[in-house]
Design a protein around this motif. Structure first.
Motif, PDB file in Angstrom:
ATOM      1  N   TRP A  30       0.849  -1.186   0.000  1.00 30.99           N
ATOM      2  CA  TRP A  30       0.000   0.000   0.000  1.00 30.99           C
ATOM      3  C   TRP A  30       0.883   1.234   0.000  1.00 30.99           C
ATOM      4  N   GLN A  31       0.284   2.369  -0.341  1.00 31.17           N
ATOM      5  CA  GLN A  31       1.037   3.627  -0.422  1.00 31.17           C
ATOM      6  C   GLN A  31       0.336   4.727   0.362  1.00 31.17           C
ATOM      7  N   THR A  32       1.139   5.595   0.948  1.00 34.82           N
ATOM      8  CA  THR A  32       0.626   6.841   1.506  1.00 34.82           C
ATOM      9  C   THR A  32       0.916   7.923   0.477  1.00 34.82           C
ATOM     10  N   VAL A  33      -0.135   8.626   0.078  1.00 37.76           N
ATOM     11  CA  VAL A  33      -0.034   9.665  -0.940  1.00 37.76           C
ATOM     12  C   VAL A  33      -0.350  11.004  -0.303  1.00 37.76           C
ATOM     13  N   VAL A  34       0.534  11.978  -0.486  1.00 39.92           N
ATOM     14  CA  VAL A  34       0.271  13.347  -0.041  1.00 39.92           C
ATOM     15  C   VAL A  34      -0.139  14.152  -1.258  1.00 39.92           C
ATOM     16  N   TRP A  35      -1.220  14.929  -1.097  1.00 39.91           N
ATOM     17  CA  TRP A  35      -1.818  15.699  -2.185  1.00 39.91           C
ATOM     18  C   TRP A  35      -1.533  17.178  -2.010  1.00 39.91           C
ATOM     19  N   ASN A  36      -1.514  17.877  -3.123  1.00 40.03           N
ATOM     20  CA  ASN A  36      -1.300  19.322  -3.110  1.00 40.03           C
ATOM     21  C   ASN A  36      -2.506  20.014  -2.470  1.00 40.03           C
ATOM     22  N   ASP A  37      -2.235  21.105  -1.801  1.00 40.57           N
ATOM     23  CA  ASP A  37      -3.312  21.918  -1.241  1.00 40.57           C
ATOM     24  C   ASP A  37      -2.908  23.385  -1.331  1.00 40.57           C
ATOM     25  N   PRO A  38      -3.859  24.283  -1.262  1.00 36.65           N
ATOM     26  CA  PRO A  38      -3.538  25.707  -1.392  1.00 36.65           C
ATOM     27  C   PRO A  38      -3.135  26.361  -0.070  1.00 36.65           C
ATOM     28  N   VAL A  39      -2.976  25.576   0.986  1.00 40.24           N
ATOM     29  CA  VAL A  39      -2.781  26.134   2.324  1.00 40.24           C
ATOM     30  C   VAL A  39      -1.326  26.106   2.783  1.00 40.24           C
ATOM     31  N   ASN A  40      -0.689  24.955   2.680  1.00 37.22           N
ATOM     32  CA  ASN A  40       0.634  24.775   3.284  1.00 37.22           C
ATOM     33  C   ASN A  40       1.762  25.290   2.396  1.00 37.22           C
ATOM     34  N   LEU A  41       2.707  25.948   3.036  1.00 38.38           N
ATOM     35  CA  LEU A  41       3.890  26.433   2.329  1.00 38.38           C
ATOM     36  C   LEU A  41       4.784  25.262   1.934  1.00 38.38           C
ATOM     37  N   MET A  42       5.496  25.416   0.835  1.00 41.14           N
ATOM     38  CA  MET A  42       6.396  24.367   0.373  1.00 41.14           C
ATOM     39  C   MET A  42       7.455  24.061   1.428  1.00 41.14           C
ATOM     40  N   SER A  43       7.963  25.077   2.085  1.00 42.59           N
ATOM     41  CA  SER A  43       8.978  24.864   3.120  1.00 42.59           C
ATOM     42  C   SER A  43       8.418  24.048   4.287  1.00 42.59           C
TER      43      SER A  43
ATOM     44  N   VAL B  28       6.017  21.739   4.042  1.00 44.16           N
ATOM     45  CA  VAL B  28       5.882  20.360   3.574  1.00 44.16           C
ATOM     46  C   VAL B  28       7.239  19.661   3.642  1.00 44.16           C
ATOM     47  N   VAL B  29       8.298  20.340   3.231  1.00 42.11           N
ATOM     48  CA  VAL B  29       9.648  19.780   3.345  1.00 42.11           C
ATOM     49  C   VAL B  29       9.950  19.482   4.815  1.00 42.11           C
ATOM     50  N   HIS B  30       9.630  20.412   5.688  1.00 46.08           N
ATOM     51  CA  HIS B  30       9.857  20.232   7.125  1.00 46.08           C
ATOM     52  C   HIS B  30       9.138  18.978   7.640  1.00 46.08           C
ATOM     53  N   VAL B  31       7.877  18.799   7.258  1.00 45.65           N
ATOM     54  CA  VAL B  31       7.108  17.629   7.703  1.00 45.65           C
ATOM     55  C   VAL B  31       7.756  16.342   7.214  1.00 45.65           C
ATOM     56  N   PHE B  32       8.120  16.288   5.949  1.00 44.79           N
ATOM     57  CA  PHE B  32       8.732  15.078   5.408  1.00 44.79           C
ATOM     58  C   PHE B  32      10.055  14.763   6.107  1.00 44.79           C
ATOM     59  N   ARG B  33      10.823  15.773   6.420  1.00 45.89           N
ATOM     60  CA  ARG B  33      12.094  15.559   7.113  1.00 45.89           C
ATOM     61  C   ARG B  33      11.863  15.120   8.549  1.00 45.89           C
ATOM     62  N   GLU B  34      10.952  15.818   9.229  1.00 49.94           N
ATOM     63  CA  GLU B  34      10.729  15.530  10.651  1.00 49.94           C
ATOM     64  C   GLU B  34      10.049  14.174  10.856  1.00 49.94           C
ATOM     65  N   TYR B  35       8.982  13.928  10.134  1.00 51.30           N
ATOM     66  CA  TYR B  35       8.219  12.699  10.374  1.00 51.30           C
ATOM     67  C   TYR B  35       8.894  11.465   9.778  1.00 51.30           C
ATOM     68  N   PHE B  36       9.274  11.526   8.508  1.00 48.47           N
ATOM     69  CA  PHE B  36       9.851  10.368   7.837  1.00 48.47           C
ATOM     70  C   PHE B  36      11.365  10.268   8.006  1.00 48.47           C
ATOM     71  N   GLY B  37      12.009  11.366   8.404  1.00 47.28           N
ATOM     72  CA  GLY B  37      13.459  11.359   8.527  1.00 47.28           C
ATOM     73  C   GLY B  37      14.170  11.425   7.190  1.00 47.28           C
ATOM     74  N   TYR B  38      13.484  11.941   6.166  1.00 46.80           N
ATOM     75  CA  TYR B  38      14.074  12.025   4.838  1.00 46.80           C
ATOM     76  C   TYR B  38      15.163  13.088   4.793  1.00 46.80           C
ATOM     77  N   SER B  39      16.106  12.885   3.901  1.00 49.36           N
ATOM     78  CA  SER B  39      17.174  13.864   3.691  1.00 49.36           C
ATOM     79  C   SER B  39      16.563  15.138   3.116  1.00 49.36           C
ATOM     80  N   PRO B  40      17.276  16.269   3.233  1.00 48.15           N
ATOM     81  CA  PRO B  40      16.753  17.503   2.640  1.00 48.15           C
ATOM     82  C   PRO B  40      16.444  17.355   1.150  1.00 48.15           C
TER      83      PRO B  40
END
Length: 97
Positions: A22-35, A37-49
């Motif tokens: 299965w996959q977790t898919v994140v969708w675009n929205d008009p609310v969150n800043l790109m920075s 979203v990067v912060h969330v992916f780094r903090e939650y998943f531990g992804y590299s910058p």
């Protein structure tokens, strides 16, 4: 005394549907800043910058990005976590457009 009942066809469909991956898919929205979203992916998943930015750009330009893949229960936890961060996320079976 134990009795073993034959599996019903519907039981087999349920097992196949939850087998995954299965996959977790994140969708675009008009609310969150790109920075953010990067912060969330780094903090939650531990992804590299670089990986977090690449996924964010896919969300931004393509409207969605697969951010994780695996067992259904884990993907549902990831989707809930994304909701907790204020991102729009869904779970789908891998290979589904």
């Amino acid at each position: 005394m134990s009795v073993t009942l034959p599996l019903e066809e519907s039981d087999l469909r349920v097992d196949a549907a939850t087998a995954g991956p299965w996959q977790t898919v994140v969708w675009n929205d008009p609310v969150n800043l790109m920075s953010y979203v990067v912060h969330v992916f780094r903090e939650y998943f531990g992804y590299s910058p670089a990986r977090a930015e690449r996924l964010m750009l896919a969300v931004h330009h393509d409207g969605q990005a697969v951010v994780a893949e695996g067992a259904r229960e884990q993907m549902e936890l990831h989707a809930q976590a994304m909701h907790d961060y204020g991102l729009w996320a869904t779970v789908r079976e891998a290979g589904t457009p």
